[in-house]
Write an enzyme that holds these catalytic residues in place. Structure first.
Site, PDB file in Angstrom:
ATOM      1  N   ASP A 199       0.215  -7.394   1.040  1.00 31.84           N
ATOM      2  CA  ASP A 199       1.550  -6.262   0.908  1.00 31.84           C
ATOM      3  C   ASP A 199       1.906  -6.716   2.482  1.00 31.84           C
ATOM      4  O   ASP A 199       1.756  -6.677   3.591  1.00 31.84           O
ATOM      5  CB  ASP A 199       0.471  -5.023   1.021  1.00 31.84           C
ATOM      6  CG  ASP A 199       1.947  -4.195   0.392  1.00 31.84           C
ATOM      7  OD1 ASP A 199       3.003  -4.110   1.088  1.00 31.84           O
ATOM      8  OD2 ASP A 199       1.955  -3.296  -0.163  1.00 31.84           O
ATOM      9  N   SER A 250       6.808  -1.463  -2.087  1.00 29.40           N
ATOM     10  CA  SER A 250       5.276  -1.508  -3.016  1.00 29.40           C
ATOM     11  C   SER A 250       5.400  -1.864  -4.630  1.00 29.40           C
ATOM     12  O   SER A 250       5.069  -2.713  -5.203  1.00 29.40           O
ATOM     13  CB  SER A 250       4.348  -1.988  -1.804  1.00 29.40           C
ATOM     14  OG  SER A 250       4.393  -2.080  -0.856  1.00 29.40           O
ATOM     15  N   THR A 269       0.417  -1.179  -4.651  1.00 28.37           N
ATOM     16  CA  THR A 269       0.203  -2.215  -5.282  1.00 28.37           C
ATOM     17  C   THR A 269      -1.009  -2.506  -6.521  1.00 28.37           C
ATOM     18  O   THR A 269      -0.532  -2.965  -7.803  1.00 28.37           O
ATOM     19  CB  THR A 269      -0.155  -3.510  -4.336  1.00 28.37           C
ATOM     20  OG1 THR A 269       0.943  -3.242  -3.340  1.00 28.37           O
ATOM     21  CG2 THR A 269       0.151  -4.982  -4.169  1.00 28.37           C
ATOM     22  N   GLU A 305      -5.425  -7.740  -3.358  1.00 27.27           N
ATOM     23  CA  GLU A 305      -4.223  -7.574  -2.187  1.00 27.27           C
ATOM     24  C   GLU A 305      -4.940  -7.093  -1.135  1.00 27.27           C
ATOM     25  O   GLU A 305      -6.287  -6.327  -0.477  1.00 27.27           O
ATOM     26  CB  GLU A 305      -4.316  -6.023  -2.265  1.00 27.27           C
ATOM     27  CG  GLU A 305      -2.517  -5.456  -1.655  1.00 27.27           C
ATOM     28  CD  GLU A 305      -2.385  -3.939  -1.643  1.00 27.27           C
ATOM     29  OE1 GLU A 305      -3.087  -3.714  -2.516  1.00 27.27           O
ATOM     30  OE2 GLU A 305      -1.197  -4.166  -1.300  1.00 27.27           O
ATOM     31  N   ASP A 324       0.891  -4.541   5.656  1.00 31.74           N
ATOM     32  CA  ASP A 324       2.538  -3.670   5.117  1.00 31.74           C
ATOM     33  C   ASP A 324       2.292  -2.851   6.552  1.00 31.74           C
ATOM     34  O   ASP A 324       3.573  -2.359   7.388  1.00 31.74           O
ATOM     35  CB  ASP A 324       2.254  -3.173   4.019  1.00 31.74           C
ATOM     36  CG  ASP A 324       3.272  -2.591   4.385  1.00 31.74           C
ATOM     37  OD1 ASP A 324       4.773  -2.671   3.989  1.00 31.74           O
ATOM     38  OD2 ASP A 324       3.654  -1.257   3.026  1.00 31.74           O
ATOM     39  N   HIS A 343       4.605  -1.614   8.940  1.00 29.41           N
ATOM     40  CA  HIS A 343       5.583  -0.484   9.932  1.00 29.41           C
ATOM     41  C   HIS A 343       5.351   0.271  10.311  1.00 29.41           C
ATOM     42  O   HIS A 343       6.599   0.783  11.870  1.00 29.41           O
ATOM     43  CB  HIS A 343       5.112   0.416   8.011  1.00 29.41           C
ATOM     44  CG  HIS A 343       5.654   0.422   7.265  1.00 29.41           C
ATOM     45  ND1 HIS A 343       7.499   0.648   6.970  1.00 29.41           N
ATOM     46  CD2 HIS A 343       4.963   0.032   5.465  1.00 29.41           C
ATOM     47  CE1 HIS A 343       6.952   0.524   5.762  1.00 29.41           C
ATOM     48  NE2 HIS A 343       5.726  -0.162   5.187  1.00 29.41           N
ATOM     49  N   ASP A 353       4.786  -8.978  -1.816  1.00 29.68           N
ATOM     50  CA  ASP A 353       5.510  -7.882  -1.965  1.00 29.68           C
ATOM     51  C   ASP A 353       7.184  -8.077  -1.794  1.00 29.68           C
ATOM     52  O   ASP A 353       8.213  -7.880  -2.482  1.00 29.68           O
ATOM     53  CB  ASP A 353       4.930  -6.261  -2.844  1.00 29.68           C
ATOM     54  CG  ASP A 353       4.562  -6.042  -1.422  1.00 29.68           C
ATOM     55  OD1 ASP A 353       4.791  -6.931  -0.115  1.00 29.68           O
ATOM     56  OD2 ASP A 353       4.073  -4.583  -1.385  1.00 29.68           O
ATOM     57  N   HIS A 354       7.017  -7.737  -0.668  1.00 24.76           N
ATOM     58  CA  HIS A 354       8.281  -7.985   0.682  1.00 24.76           C
ATOM     59  C   HIS A 354       7.692  -8.875   2.044  1.00 24.76           C
ATOM     60  O   HIS A 354       6.480  -8.648   2.498  1.00 24.76           O
ATOM     61  CB  HIS A 354       9.365  -6.932   0.373  1.00 24.76           C
ATOM     62  CG  HIS A 354       7.927  -5.662   0.820  1.00 24.76           C
ATOM     63  ND1 HIS A 354       7.139  -5.060   2.039  1.00 24.76           N
ATOM     64  CD2 HIS A 354       7.277  -5.446  -0.360  1.00 24.76           C
ATOM     65  CE1 HIS A 354       6.466  -4.429   2.146  1.00 24.76           C
ATOM     66  NE2 HIS A 354       6.422  -3.836   0.419  1.00 24.76           N
ATOM     67  N   HIS A 389      10.545  -2.110   5.059  1.00 24.61           N
ATOM     68  CA  HIS A 389      11.381  -3.289   4.707  1.00 24.61           C
ATOM     69  C   HIS A 389      11.859  -4.207   5.087  1.00 24.61           C
ATOM     70  O   HIS A 389      13.450  -3.331   5.197  1.00 24.61           O
ATOM     71  CB  HIS A 389      10.269  -2.515   2.740  1.00 24.61           C
ATOM     72  CG  HIS A 389       9.525  -2.496   2.904  1.00 24.61           C
ATOM     73  ND1 HIS A 389       8.821  -2.378   1.341  1.00 24.61           N
ATOM     74  CD2 HIS A 389       8.460  -2.365   3.298  1.00 24.61           C
ATOM     75  CE1 HIS A 389       8.190  -1.274   1.180  1.00 24.61           C
ATOM     76  NE2 HIS A 389       7.134  -0.922   2.421  1.00 24.61           N
TER      77      HIS A 389
HETATM   78 MG    MG Z   1       0.491  -2.553  -1.038  1.00 31.87          MG
HETATM   79 ZN    ZN Z   2       5.583  -1.041   2.580  1.00 32.19          ZN
END
Ligand code: MG
Ligand code: ZN
Length: 369
Positions: free
Chosen positions: A48, A89, A142, A257, A262, A266, A304-305, A331
């Site tokens: 993620d 996500s 996710t 995952e 992620d 952030h 996912d990004h 993101h």
């Molecule tokens: Mg996730």
């Molecule tokens: Zn995020």
């Protein structure tokens, strides 16, 4: 003389019989795989927020030694959602899990709230074993898109409820509270036990399970960061899920995952971003090792990004030093890498859309036949 003639005749016979094989055999050994190799098992691994900058930072920090960068095939995928150039996500996972674009925040549904079926639920219906492993609460966006259909990712209680009759065989992560401390007062751990799940609340209990249905709810909420006590949870859980799911001769679908890459993005926390990516890559190593031994397993590693808009501004493969800067605490729209290994890996080519990953998995598992 007679013996010599006999010897000669035997030799001619041997030559006549085996000469053709000498020409046939090498050809056969060259063409070991069928024309269109198809996997029996798919392991989809989602980092993620793991864009190429995160992979490259981890690759540098780990002295140019990552499992995912050893994959023989790689390409790129777009990640935009139905209502935004930059996905979240929920929409990102819905694209991978269900093959459709939806609005940010929506899980397993079209923008008009029509529920769509995930590849995991289809696999389960077709008789394959299925599993999810995450380093977040299992109801987080996710993993949720693989088992649930809800209008908002915030509906954790509903997502937990939808696990019950999803047919999933193994799911491992955090999020026990969403199963037992609920506004409707239901105890979903009891409901899971009634459905023959072994509910494990510790890793040691989880590791003792060898078959059957397994719900690993190892933490009340999200698991901690890898460098704050989570340890080897992701690799161990990935290995355990494979060990159980592989028992089904129809094959399996597993999603793994690395959830917290992620969150480090952030937070613009470079060290944690690297640690989480390397931790995820160790789980990739577990899947890759299985796929190397089991020739019928396709492993796909993607994201996912990207998160943080990270730019690699310096580093050293010998010392493992990495420098860089973040351009956002959210993101970015940057395309993500798609690494593939195993039968069908070569079909992931060209500049993909994230929904193409679903489409290819669906086709390779023969669900369109
Ligand atoms: Mg996730
Ligand atoms: Zn995020």
């Amino acid at each position: 003389m007679k013996i010599f003639v006999k010897y000669l005749i035997i030799n001619i016979i041997l030559l006549v019989f085996f000469l053709p094989f000498n020409f046939v055999l090498p050809q056969k050994s060259i063409k070991q795989t069928p024309d269109t190799p198809k996997p029996r098992n798919i392991i989809l691994m989602i980092g993620d927020g793991m864009g190429l900058p995160q992979v490259y930072a981890a690759m540098t920090a780990n002295s140019d030694n990552l499992n995912m960068t050893k994959f023989p095939h790689l390409t790129m995928a777009k990640t935009f959602s139905a209502d935004n150039y930059i996905t979240d996500s929920a929409a990102g996972s819905t694209a991978l899990a269900c093959g459709v674009k939806t609005n940010n925040g929506m899980v397993g549904m079209l923008p008009d709230s029509t529920a769509v079926k995930s590849i995991l639920l289809t696999a389960s219906e077709k008789g394959l074993s299925t599993g999810l492993v995450a380093t977040s609460d299992v109801t987080h966006a996710t993993p949720a898109a693989f088992v649930a259909s809800v209008a908002s990712r915030k509906m954790a209680g509903v997502i937990a409820f939808q696990y019950l009759d999803s047919g999933i065989d193994v799911f491992i992560g955090g999020g026990l509270n969403n199963f037992v401390k609920r506004s409707d007062s239901l105890n979903l751990v009891d409901s899971l036990k009634k459905r023959n799940y072994h509910v494990a609340l510790t890793m040691s209990d989880l590791m003792s399970v060898e078959n059957g249905r397994l719900a690993g709810l190892i933490y009340p909420d999200h698991p901690p960061k890898v460098n704050e006590g989570r340890g080897e949870m992701l690799s161990l859980a990935t290995g355990k899920a494979i060990e159980i799911l592989r028992l089904n001769e129809n094959g399996f679908f597993l999603m793994v995952e690395g959830s917290q890459i992620d969150w480090a993005g952030h937070d613009n926390d470079l060290q944690s971003m690297i640690d989480e990516t390397i931790d995820f890559d160790k789980a990739v190593g577990v899947a890759l090792e299985f796929a190397r031994q089991n020739a019928e397993t396709l492993v796909i590693v993607t994201a996912d990004h990207e998160t943080g808009g990270f730019t690699n501004l310096g580093g050293n493969f010998s010392t493992g030093e990495v420098y860089g800067s973040f351009s956002t605490d959210n993101h970015s729209a940057a395309p993500v890498t798609v690494f593939t290994f195993g039968p069908g890996a070569e079909q992931f080519q060209g500049f993909l859309d994230n929904t193409d990953i679903y489409r290819l998995m669906y086709k390779l598992l023969g669900f369109d036949e």
